[in-house]
Design an enzyme around this catalytic site. Sequence first.
Site, PDB file in Angstrom:
ATOM      1  N   THR A  13      40.584   8.205-121.353  1.00 47.41           N
ATOM      2  CA  THR A  13      41.017   6.955-120.710  1.00 47.41           C
ATOM      3  C   THR A  13      39.860   6.028-120.367  1.00 47.41           C
ATOM      4  OG1 THR A  13      41.031   8.122-118.586  1.00 47.41           O
ATOM      5  CG2 THR A  13      43.116   7.975-119.765  1.00 47.41           C
ATOM      6  N   ARG A  14      38.663   6.592-120.120  1.00 48.54           N
ATOM      7  CA  ARG A  14      37.532   5.739-119.738  1.00 48.54           C
ATOM      8  C   ARG A  14      36.992   4.917-120.912  1.00 48.54           C
ATOM      9  NH1 ARG A  14      33.575   9.682-116.541  1.00 48.54           N
ATOM     10  NH2 ARG A  14      34.831  11.327-117.489  1.00 48.54           N
ATOM     11  N   MET A  15      37.434   5.234-122.143  1.00 51.67           N
ATOM     12  CA  MET A  15      37.072   4.384-123.277  1.00 51.67           C
ATOM     13  C   MET A  15      37.820   3.046-123.235  1.00 51.67           C
ATOM     14  SD  MET A  15      34.837   6.209-124.946  1.00 51.67           S
ATOM     15  CE  MET A  15      34.652   5.216-126.414  1.00 51.67           C
ATOM     16  N   LYS A  16      38.912   3.030-122.452  1.00 50.04           N
ATOM     17  CA  LYS A  16      39.759   1.827-122.345  1.00 50.04           C
ATOM     18  C   LYS A  16      40.193   1.338-123.732  1.00 50.04           C
ATOM     19  CE  LYS A  16      37.566   0.424-117.989  1.00 50.04           C
ATOM     20  NZ  LYS A  16      38.551   1.113-117.171  1.00 50.04           N
ATOM     21  N   ASN A 222      32.190   9.701-122.740  1.00 53.20           N
ATOM     22  CA  ASN A 222      33.392   9.380-121.983  1.00 53.20           C
ATOM     23  C   ASN A 222      33.705   7.892-121.940  1.00 53.20           C
ATOM     24  OD1 ASN A 222      34.166  12.089-120.878  1.00 53.20           O
ATOM     25  ND2 ASN A 222      32.080  11.971-120.089  1.00 53.20           N
TER      26      ASN A 222
END
Length: 333
Positions: A13-16, A222
């Site tokens: 999710t932190r890759m957006k 991440n």
Amino acid sequence: MRNAIVLAAGKGTRMKSDRSKVMHTIIDRSMLAYIIDALRAVSVERIVVIVGYQAESIKEAFPDVEFALQQPQLGTGHAVMQATQLKDEDGDTLIINGDGPCIQPETLEKLFQTNQDASLTLLTSVLDDGAHYGRIVRDENSHVQAIVEAKDCTEEQKQICEINAGMYCFKNRDLFDNLDKLTTNNAQHEYYLTDLVKILANQGKVVKGLVVEDRDEVMGINDCVELHKAYEWMRNRINNNWMKEGVQIVDPLRTVIGKDVTIGHDVIIHPNVEILGHTEIGDFVEILPGSYLNNSKIEDRAIVDSSKVVNSCIEEGSVVGPMSYVSNNKTIK
């Protein structure tokens, strides 16, 4: 027999991004492709990729490996439980995260070799400060007894600077014979693969720790900041290797070379150049600034001047450019 399980079920999710994290590209291929290439380089026979988020797109990209679905995702131990096709195999099984593309075949080979007389060998890293990472606790014989999470460390254990790098080599039978001993009795209510360290050690089995020489080699990705860090590490490593082989790279920070490229001797590569895919560069070649080469052959004494060459051949002594675009299997004489 050598097997591998690659953990690649999460979204990241932190890759957006809507894309699966392991499918983000570094230089000329996805993170996951680098890992599979490294596993193939050390003769791993069966590779099982644990998928979840966007499973079908990953399967389509890698038709030559096996897959297992993790749904829902209940921790690293739960992910490995899904690789049931390996449970009756002999030999050793590597477990590796799909977001660690910098791992080198030489390190994987050391893991296999170190595990020859052990039940489990885990890759470790030594930091100046162990910070929030799990500490490696060893006995008087330097065998690993446990991985203690930072929040659970005693004051003495907090002084340990050796931490878990998140890569493991198991005797396959010991791995699958003990997976059912994992529990979710922890804050996250997940099955932790790291609990197998203590389980195996308590059975009197040998658990070793192999310290990786370059801790950046085991970096996990991440977000896009860490993706760029891995890109820089890989670019620098490739360029440095070629310069040691005698290739004159005028500005290594502005030159990108893929890992499958081959280069002859007395070659000069000027700044702002990308050389990708299975490109072959002969001897006495000069690549001038602003050139892009992909899956092409540049024969001896050719010059590419600020041009793009894709899936084509520049024959011996030819000059291309400036500002030419050569593609579609053309040959320039």
